[in-house]
Design a protein around this motif. Sequence first.
Motif, PDB file in Angstrom:
ATOM      1  N   VAL A 108       0.842  -1.202   0.000  1.00  0.00           N
ATOM      2  CA  VAL A 108       0.000   0.000   0.000  1.00  0.00           C
ATOM      3  C   VAL A 108       0.875   1.250   0.000  1.00  0.00           C
ATOM      4  O   VAL A 108       0.669   2.174  -0.799  1.00  0.00           O
ATOM      5  CB  VAL A 108      -0.964   0.002   1.204  1.00  0.00           C
ATOM      6  CG1 VAL A 108      -1.647   1.350   1.355  1.00  0.00           C
ATOM      7  CG2 VAL A 108      -1.980  -1.114   1.083  1.00  0.00           C
ATOM      8  N   ASP A 109       1.868   1.279   0.884  1.00  0.00           N
ATOM      9  CA  ASP A 109       2.758   2.441   0.951  1.00  0.00           C
ATOM     10  C   ASP A 109       3.498   2.658  -0.366  1.00  0.00           C
ATOM     11  O   ASP A 109       3.645   3.789  -0.833  1.00  0.00           O
ATOM     12  CB  ASP A 109       3.761   2.286   2.098  1.00  0.00           C
ATOM     13  CG  ASP A 109       3.093   2.324   3.466  1.00  0.00           C
ATOM     14  OD1 ASP A 109       1.963   2.866   3.566  1.00  0.00           O
ATOM     15  OD2 ASP A 109       3.690   1.808   4.432  1.00  0.00           O
ATOM     16  N   GLU A 110       3.962   1.563  -0.973  1.00  0.00           N
ATOM     17  CA  GLU A 110       4.694   1.670  -2.237  1.00  0.00           C
ATOM     18  C   GLU A 110       3.801   2.214  -3.353  1.00  0.00           C
ATOM     19  O   GLU A 110       4.200   3.102  -4.107  1.00  0.00           O
ATOM     20  CB  GLU A 110       5.243   0.303  -2.649  1.00  0.00           C
ATOM     21  CG  GLU A 110       5.966   0.322  -3.977  1.00  0.00           C
ATOM     22  CD  GLU A 110       6.409  -1.056  -4.443  1.00  0.00           C
ATOM     23  OE1 GLU A 110       6.864  -1.141  -5.607  1.00  0.00           O
ATOM     24  OE2 GLU A 110       6.304  -2.035  -3.673  1.00  0.00           O
ATOM     25  N   VAL A 111       2.581   1.695  -3.446  1.00  0.00           N
ATOM     26  CA  VAL A 111       1.671   2.119  -4.513  1.00  0.00           C
ATOM     27  C   VAL A 111       1.202   3.557  -4.291  1.00  0.00           C
ATOM     28  O   VAL A 111       1.023   4.294  -5.253  1.00  0.00           O
ATOM     29  CB  VAL A 111       0.489   1.130  -4.628  1.00  0.00           C
ATOM     30  CG1 VAL A 111      -0.590   1.656  -5.531  1.00  0.00           C
ATOM     31  CG2 VAL A 111       0.985  -0.217  -5.129  1.00  0.00           C
ATOM     32  N   LEU A 112       1.039   3.962  -3.040  1.00  0.00           N
ATOM     33  CA  LEU A 112       0.660   5.349  -2.784  1.00  0.00           C
ATOM     34  C   LEU A 112       1.809   6.300  -3.117  1.00  0.00           C
ATOM     35  O   LEU A 112       1.578   7.407  -3.602  1.00  0.00           O
ATOM     36  CB  LEU A 112       0.223   5.535  -1.329  1.00  0.00           C
ATOM     37  CG  LEU A 112      -1.150   4.962  -0.994  1.00  0.00           C
ATOM     38  CD1 LEU A 112      -1.431   5.111   0.491  1.00  0.00           C
ATOM     39  CD2 LEU A 112      -2.245   5.610  -1.817  1.00  0.00           C
ATOM     40  N   ALA A 113       3.037   5.873  -2.869  1.00  0.00           N
ATOM     41  CA  ALA A 113       4.194   6.709  -3.187  1.00  0.00           C
ATOM     42  C   ALA A 113       4.426   6.778  -4.705  1.00  0.00           C
ATOM     43  O   ALA A 113       4.831   7.808  -5.228  1.00  0.00           O
ATOM     44  CB  ALA A 113       5.443   6.189  -2.489  1.00  0.00           C
TER      45      ALA A 113
END
Length: 167
Positions: A90-95
């Motif tokens: 989730v963090d990677e895709v949001l970044a």
Amino acid sequence: MDRDRMCEIVDGVRARGGGDVDRMAVVLFDTLCGLGADEVVAFHRECGRQHRRMFVDPLWCAGDFAIGPLGDDLFADLRTHLLFRGLEVVDEVLADPDALAGYLPAPPRRRPRPGAVRGGAAPAGPLAASADTVGLPAARWLLSRRGPGVPRGGHATRWGCCGRWDV
């Protein structure tokens, strides 16, 4: 419940489910049944927080580009899919919303149509010209996930990144 506890539950469900969505649903149900009512409510609230955190236009636009026009329900399914991949995903895709492409299931391989000649002329018929277009396998895969047509009536469907709504 904090983010770390929710991650423990999601990671355990993913590990015991082996990536099979149906099995993961059973494991999640069993896991939540083993918790107290307060913990289940807290888990639900933390999942809701994560869903709201992912409710951003760049992610929706990346989903529109990768899958096709996403309505509210399909976008919610996408966010749940990412959540159960883990908060690192989730963090990677949001970044970097372009990273979404690495976490989507591949469309099924295209099978040749009966009567089609590999490497030869396209079969005759009213749909022959459009049958071999590049987007057709992806469109078939998308329709198999969403059902035929675009939801109408009481459903609002967001089209692309332009912010236009069809009601």
